[in-house]
Enzyme design. Structure first.
Site, PDB file in Angstrom:
ATOM      1  N   ASP A   1      -1.892   6.720   6.336  1.00 36.46           N
ATOM      2  CA  ASP A   1      -2.940   5.843   5.810  1.00 36.46           C
ATOM      3  C   ASP A   1      -3.212   4.808   6.904  1.00 36.46           C
ATOM      4  OD1 ASP A   1      -4.483   3.907   4.644  1.00 36.46           O
ATOM      5  OD2 ASP A   1      -3.182   3.567   2.912  1.00 36.46           O
TER       6      ASP A   1
ATOM      7  N   LYS B   1     -12.956  -1.729   6.630  1.00 35.22           N
ATOM      8  CA  LYS B   1     -12.330  -2.701   7.537  1.00 35.22           C
ATOM      9  C   LYS B   1     -12.913  -2.524   8.951  1.00 35.22           C
ATOM     10  CE  LYS B   1      -8.735  -2.064   4.323  1.00 35.22           C
ATOM     11  NZ  LYS B   1      -8.929  -3.178   3.464  1.00 35.22           N
TER      12      LYS B   1
ATOM     13  N   TRP C   1       0.830  -1.212   0.000  1.00 34.92           N
ATOM     14  CA  TRP C   1       0.000   0.000   0.000  1.00 34.92           C
ATOM     15  C   TRP C   1       0.858   1.253   0.000  1.00 34.92           C
ATOM     16  CZ3 TRP C   1      -4.313  -0.580  -2.144  1.00 34.92           C
ATOM     17  CH2 TRP C   1      -5.002  -1.793  -2.032  1.00 34.92           C
TER      18      TRP C   1
END
Ligand code: PMP
Length: 360
Positions: A172, A196, A102
């Protein structure tokens, strides 16, 4: 009705009481005669849902007053672009710490807007750790320093907050936000996709310090400009209303549970149960440095990858689903987000023991 233990990395398990309440309110929200999905985002009912969700999020994360909370769309991946668009403030470079897939995606997107400097990377170690700050080569003139506080694929988590001095720290936090308290005041901006720990996919949360709002580059699309969204309470365009409603129910669930310190305690126990077992056996392995292991995403391998298929099939038959590791790394991954009950982790470990007895 049979509910499985769902170990998906996201979209992921949601708290059952939240789903039950949403089901109950589906046709008629609080006597309005409407589903939340059918409401105008400008109507008094939705304004209340939105305001309550924001207030609860602020309370749970103890967000200081000088931060804006934005409920946006586009996923965390849109933030990979919106952050340089909004935060470069005339500068040409930003620092990125690369701890996994990511981080790499964030860096490659940033290249469209600026010169990202990779201040530190653990790629040489197969992204199995977080580089210590002593290894970082920060540029004092960087517009910001970007980190991925939990790498969903690699299962690597920051258990500390870097010190970037006057340069804003951008995180993030998609795959571990709300799993524990965060010292928001030490960040310039925190962002997370909701799917999530917060709610359904389609909602993206941005928490941004006031002084970082209002600097979008000229070519920034209007809906991507933090200032426009902040001035309009995230309603410059139609916000993801149903996602905000579910997020609000999740925030209420977290408050009733005792807030993020309590949630953290439970998450520590759940992760410990799984990691202790991984460490106690030769049959399974954990590729991540002990001190940087994620409490949310637990990748693990079997002694032989020839057993992977049998493991996944037997797990599935027990109602333990979505344990297959990310296609880029293989093996297994158990995502044990906030809404995964302790009983789910216990069932997983019991199954893993049994599988080891049969195949070890
Ligand atoms: N960052 C992290 C850490 C993620 O886990 C994900 C999604 N799994 C993303 C960014 C991208 O999020 P989205 O698909 O919501 O754009």
């Amino acid at each position: 009705m049979a509910r499985v233990f769902n170990f998906s990395a996201g979209p992921a398990v949601l708290p059952e009481p939240v789903l039950a309440q949403a089901a109950q309110e589906m046709l008629d929200w609080h006597g309005s005669g409407m589903s939340v999905m059918e409401m105008s985002h400008r109507g008094k009912e939705f304004i209340e849902i939105h305001a309550t969700a924001e207030a609860d999020l602020r309370e749970l994360l103890a967000i200081p007053k000088n931060y804006k909370v934005l409920f946006l769309q586009g996923g965390a991946a849109a933030q990979f672009a919106m952050i340089p668009m909004n935060l470069l403030r005339g500068k040409s470079g930003a620092d990125y710490v690369s701890t996994g897939q990511w981080s790499k995606k964030a860096i490659s997107e940033a290249k469209k807007y600026c010169k990202p400097n990779v201040a530190a990377s653990s790629e040489g170690d197969n992204f199995s750790r977080v580089p210590a700050q002593s290894e970082w080569k920060l540029d004092p003139d960087a517009a910001y320093v970007h980190i991925t506080t939990n790498e969903t694929i690699g299962g690597v988590e920051f258990h500390w907050t870097p010190d970037t001095g006057q340069v804003p720290l951008v995180a993030d936090a998609s795959s571990h936000i709300m799993s524990r308290p965060m010292d928001v005041g030490r960040y310039g901006l925190i962002y997370a996709g909701a799917q999530k720990n917060i709610g359904p996919a389609g909602l993206t949360i941005v928490v941004v310090r006031d002084d970082l709002v209002g600097h979008a580059s000229d070519a920034t699309p209007t809906v991507f400009d933090f200032k426009i969204q902040a001035e309009n309470d995230s309603m410059y365009n139609t916000p993801p209303t149903y996602g905000i409603y579910i997020a609000g129910l999740v925030f209420q669930w977290l408050k009733a549970l005792g807030g993020l310190s309590k949630m953290e305690e439970i998450n520590v126990q759940k992760a410990k149960l799984l990691y202790d077992y991984l460490d106690a056996t030769e049959f399974y392995g954990s590729p991540v440095a002990v001190q940087d292991r994620s409490r949310m995403n637990v990748p693990f391998t079997l002694k032989s990858d020839k057993l992977d298929k049998a493991f996944l099939e037997a797990a599935e038959a027990r109602g333990l689903t979505q344990l297959k590791g990310h296609r880029s790394v293989g093996g297994m991954r158990a995502s044990i987000y906030n809404a995964m009950p302790m009983a789910g982790v216990q069932a997983l470990v019991a199954f893993m023991r049994e599988f080891e007895r049969e195949h070890g």
